[in-house]
Write a protein that holds these residues in place. Structure first.
Motif, PDB file in Angstrom:
ATOM      1  N   ASP A 262      37.342  38.014  31.013  1.00 27.87           N
ATOM      2  CA  ASP A 262      37.138  39.272  31.747  1.00 27.87           C
ATOM      3  C   ASP A 262      36.556  39.013  33.142  1.00 27.87           C
ATOM      4  OD1 ASP A 262      34.676  38.365  30.982  1.00 27.87           O
ATOM      5  OD2 ASP A 262      33.986  40.230  30.072  1.00 27.87           O
ATOM      6  N   LYS A 263      36.460  37.753  33.528  1.00 32.64           N
ATOM      7  CA  LYS A 263      35.865  37.443  34.821  1.00 32.64           C
ATOM      8  C   LYS A 263      36.887  36.883  35.805  1.00 32.64           C
ATOM      9  CE  LYS A 263      31.560  36.518  32.374  1.00 32.64           C
ATOM     10  NZ  LYS A 263      32.145  36.875  31.047  1.00 32.64           N
ATOM     11  N   MET A 264      38.081  36.594  35.298  1.00 33.79           N
ATOM     12  CA  MET A 264      39.064  35.932  36.165  1.00 33.79           C
ATOM     13  C   MET A 264      39.680  36.872  37.201  1.00 33.79           C
ATOM     14  SD  MET A 264      40.935  33.101  33.820  1.00 33.79           S
ATOM     15  CE  MET A 264      41.041  34.042  32.324  1.00 33.79           C
ATOM     16  N   ALA A 265      39.788  38.160  36.855  1.00 33.82           N
ATOM     17  CA  ALA A 265      40.372  39.109  37.808  1.00 33.82           C
ATOM     18  C   ALA A 265      39.584  39.080  39.117  1.00 33.82           C
ATOM     19  CB  ALA A 265      40.382  40.511  37.206  1.00 33.82           C
ATOM     20  N   ALA A 266      38.259  39.042  38.981  1.00 33.50           N
ATOM     21  CA  ALA A 266      37.417  39.040  40.182  1.00 33.50           C
ATOM     22  C   ALA A 266      37.656  37.772  41.007  1.00 33.50           C
ATOM     23  CB  ALA A 266      35.949  39.143  39.785  1.00 33.50           C
ATOM     24  N   THR A 267      37.860  36.645  40.312  1.00 29.25           N
ATOM     25  CA  THR A 267      38.121  35.383  41.025  1.00 29.25           C
ATOM     26  C   THR A 267      39.426  35.486  41.819  1.00 29.25           C
ATOM     27  OG1 THR A 267      37.141  34.269  39.133  1.00 29.25           O
ATOM     28  CG2 THR A 267      38.301  32.889  40.707  1.00 29.25           C
ATOM     29  N   ILE A 268      40.428  36.049  41.154  1.00 26.51           N
ATOM     30  CA  ILE A 268      41.731  36.157  41.809  1.00 26.51           C
ATOM     31  C   ILE A 268      41.636  37.101  43.017  1.00 26.51           C
ATOM     32  CG2 ILE A 268      44.121  36.929  41.454  1.00 26.51           C
ATOM     33  CD1 ILE A 268      43.840  35.884  38.549  1.00 26.51           C
ATOM     34  N   GLU A 269      40.869  38.181  42.848  1.00 26.82           N
ATOM     35  CA  GLU A 269      40.629  39.094  43.973  1.00 26.82           C
ATOM     36  C   GLU A 269      40.012  38.349  45.152  1.00 26.82           C
ATOM     37  OE1 GLU A 269      41.380  42.150  45.196  1.00 26.82           O
ATOM     38  OE2 GLU A 269      42.675  41.840  43.435  1.00 26.82           O
ATOM     39  N   LEU A 270      39.014  37.561  44.821  1.00 27.54           N
ATOM     40  CA  LEU A 270      38.277  36.823  45.848  1.00 27.54           C
ATOM     41  C   LEU A 270      39.206  35.852  46.582  1.00 27.54           C
ATOM     42  CD1 LEU A 270      35.352  36.743  46.767  1.00 27.54           C
ATOM     43  CD2 LEU A 270      34.931  34.903  45.154  1.00 27.54           C
ATOM     44  N   LEU A 271      40.082  35.222  45.835  1.00 28.95           N
ATOM     45  CA  LEU A 271      41.050  34.313  46.454  1.00 28.95           C
ATOM     46  C   LEU A 271      41.960  35.093  47.396  1.00 28.95           C
ATOM     47  CD1 LEU A 271      42.019  32.097  43.376  1.00 28.95           C
ATOM     48  CD2 LEU A 271      40.949  31.271  45.485  1.00 28.95           C
TER      49      LEU A 271
END
Ligand code: ARG
Length: 563
Positions: A262-271
């Motif tokens: 549930d934390k990967m979406a934020a990482t992808i957003e950040l990228l």
């Protein structure tokens, strides 16, 4: 007392600030030959700045340096050699060890800051491999070493509990699985199912699609998928915990790959906000061509995330959650590229702390010179291997010391210690040959040798009938004790070096040297002879037990008092 530093300070004092104590300390070495003293300072670099021949400078310096702890300072060619006053140094060293005991060699350079150590990290539904054993043993030791120098170690078991393979496993289980069989023999059964999936998929490509669908369902919270996954995970963890119990390894966090779902979406957003995501054959990647590396895969064309996506997210999470001063990843050499890509991606995202991330890589465990692999269907179960070692150790003990009181307990300490030491005695980048017979030898470079030396020293103390706490050094200055004293003296810098290099082998080799020097001492000197120096000799023996035990502890090995 740090005599290197003392010597460096004395030299610096004679150089009118032209060289710092630190830079002198960096040059001070141990003389290569006996008779050249205990410390040597080479004058080559001074020769350049002073425009004089090094042997002239050495002569001038030697003449001017005096100190109550220095027996003699003399020039030998371009070197300034320093002879320490043995009686003073041995008293100071033994007094310190007798006073602080197990704290000897520690420091507080970490000031309580966190170091995260990602180690062990086996994969669910797969055997705990020899590579995972290495990671476990090295990581466990590093955790103890960083704590010894004042950091707080946070051990993280980054379990391989996520990824498309779980879609395959679910399909295979639903088609061919048997609940009772899995319960009975979880890892081999699950592995067999996984292998069967691949065999069948060769003739039936539809299976791959089905697997993708099931992984998709898992990623999207489908009840049945989740239930099976949870069960596979629990069964696997139970198996792994047997190994951790035998090795006495405690890991603080079991946040594996799935934890980051549930934390990967934020990482992808950040990228995306950083404009770092590019498309490549339908997938989303971080381009690293400017660094000469292949792209770092973030998301597949079907939207599925990858190993790298989870590691990226984990790094961000760990920084935020633990504010680590350093972050270590104890993972095999074969993942070198992955960790370079991970660090570079973080750097591109503007996170300079990625410089503090270190891939602590290591070589393979070999059997007869070949890589030990889980050949199709044939699984090496590590807890069985460990049990076998313990049985062998018990046999050994039975032969050597049949009257020993707690044989089973000691056998466990010796067997497990043998396995751990065998791994840690080699520099981690090298390959290790797995040989039970070689590990368990009581002579040579082995864990049992160090443990046996410690037990022998303990038995001398017992025989003396004197309480170690009350002992006082007496200024030992004979050559045999001096060799031992010099080892004891080197313990703090040994720990520091092993910390700096993330290299437990530095401590393992130190322990061997101390054990060897102590055994030589014991061969030459009658420790228990009732004369004026008895108490001093016992103080030395006690100090040896303290430092051997502490060395073993830092490696994750017990030191039995009798064996
Ligand atoms: N589970 C992985 C493997 O067996 C190792 C994970 C290492 N840690 C990490 N953060 N990638 O290969």
């Amino acid at each position: 007392m740090d005599y290197n530093k003392l010597f460096a300070e004395e030299i610096a004092g004679k150089l009118d600030g032209s060289m710092s104590v630190e830079s002198i300390m960096g040059l001070v070495e141990k003389p290569k030959f006996e008779g050249q003293g205990d410390l040597a300072f080479p004058c080559f670099s001074l020769a350049k700045t002073q425009g004089k021949a090094p042997h002239i400078i050495a002569g001038e310096l030697a003449e001017r340096i005096t100190h109550p702890v220095f027996e003699r300072v003399a020039a030998a060619g371009p070197y300034v050699n320093c002879f320490l006053k043995k009686s003073v140094v041995s008293n100071e060293t033994l007094e310190t060890i007798l006073e602080v005991q197990a704290d000897y060699g520690g420091s507080n350079i970490g000031q309580g800051k966190n170091i995260t150590i990602d180690f062990s990290s086996p994969n669910i539904a797969k055997p705990f491999s020899m590579g995972h054993l290495r990671s476990t043993v090295i990581g466990n030791s590093l955790a103890k070493i960083v704590e010894k120098v004042g950091y707080k170690a946070v051990g993280i078991n980054h379990l391989g509990d996520w990824g498309t393979q779980f879609g395959k496993l679910i399909v295979a289980y639903k088609k061919w699985g048997d609940e009772a069989a899995v319960k009975e023999n979880p890892i081999p059964e699950l592995l067999a199912l996984y292998i069967k999936f691949h065999q069948e998929a060769e003739g039936d490509p539809g299976l791959e699609d089905e697997a993708r669908k099931w992984f998709w369902r898992l990623e999207n919270g489908d009840g049945e998928a989740e239930k099976l996954w949870t069960w596979f995970k629990e069964e696997s963890l139970q198996e792994f915990s047997k190994i951790y119990e035998l090795l006495e390894v405690d890991i603080d966090s079991y946040a594996g790959e799935a934890f980051y779902n549930d934390k990967m979406a934020a990482t992808i957003e950040l990228l995306k906000t950083n404009d770092l995501l590019t498309e490549s054959q339908g997938a989303e990647v971080v381009d690293l061509t400017d660094e000469g590396l292949p792209p770092f895969l973030i998301r597949k064309s079907d939207g599925a995330t990858l190993y790298g996506t989870r590691d990226l997210t984990a790094a961000l999470y760990r920084k935020e959650h633990y504010q680590f001063a350093k972050s270590l990843y104890v993972v095999g050499q074969e993942q070198t590229l992955h960790f370079r890509q991970l660090k570079l991606t973080l750097k591109k995202m503007g996170f300079d702390w990625s410089d503090e991330m270190d891939h602590i890589s290591f070589g393979f465990i070999l059997k007869d010179g070949k890589k030990m692999s889980t050949r199709k269907g044939k699984v090496v179960l590590l807890d069985q291997v460990l049990k076998e070692v313990i049985e062998l150790a018990e046999k050994n003990i039975e032969e050597r010391n049949p009257a020993l009181a707690n044989k089973a307990e000691t056998a466990q300490m010796v067997g497990v210690g043998a396995v751990i030491f065998h791994d840690l005695k080699t520099e981690r980048q090298n390959n290790v040959e797995f040989s039970l017979e070689a590990m368990l030898r009581f002579e040579g470079v082995t864990g049992p040798y160090v443990q046996y030396t410690h037990a022998r020293a303990c038995s001398i103390l017992r025989k003396s009938g004197m309480a170690p706490d009350g002992l006082a050094p007496v200024g030992l200055e004979d050559v045999h004790s001096w060799e031992v004293i010099k080892d004891l003296l080197a313990f703090p810098e040994t720990i520091h070096k092993s910390f700096e290099q993330s290299e437990p082998s530095v401590i393992a080799r130190f322990a061997i040297e101390l054990a060897q020097d102590f055994n030589k001492y014991y061969g030459h000197v009658k420790v228990l002879e009732d004369d004026k120096q008895l108490e001093g000799r016992l103080a030395l023996v006690f100090a040896v037990t303290v430092v051997l035990k502490e060395s073993l502890r830092l490696l994750g090995i017990h030191a039995p008092v009798e064996m």
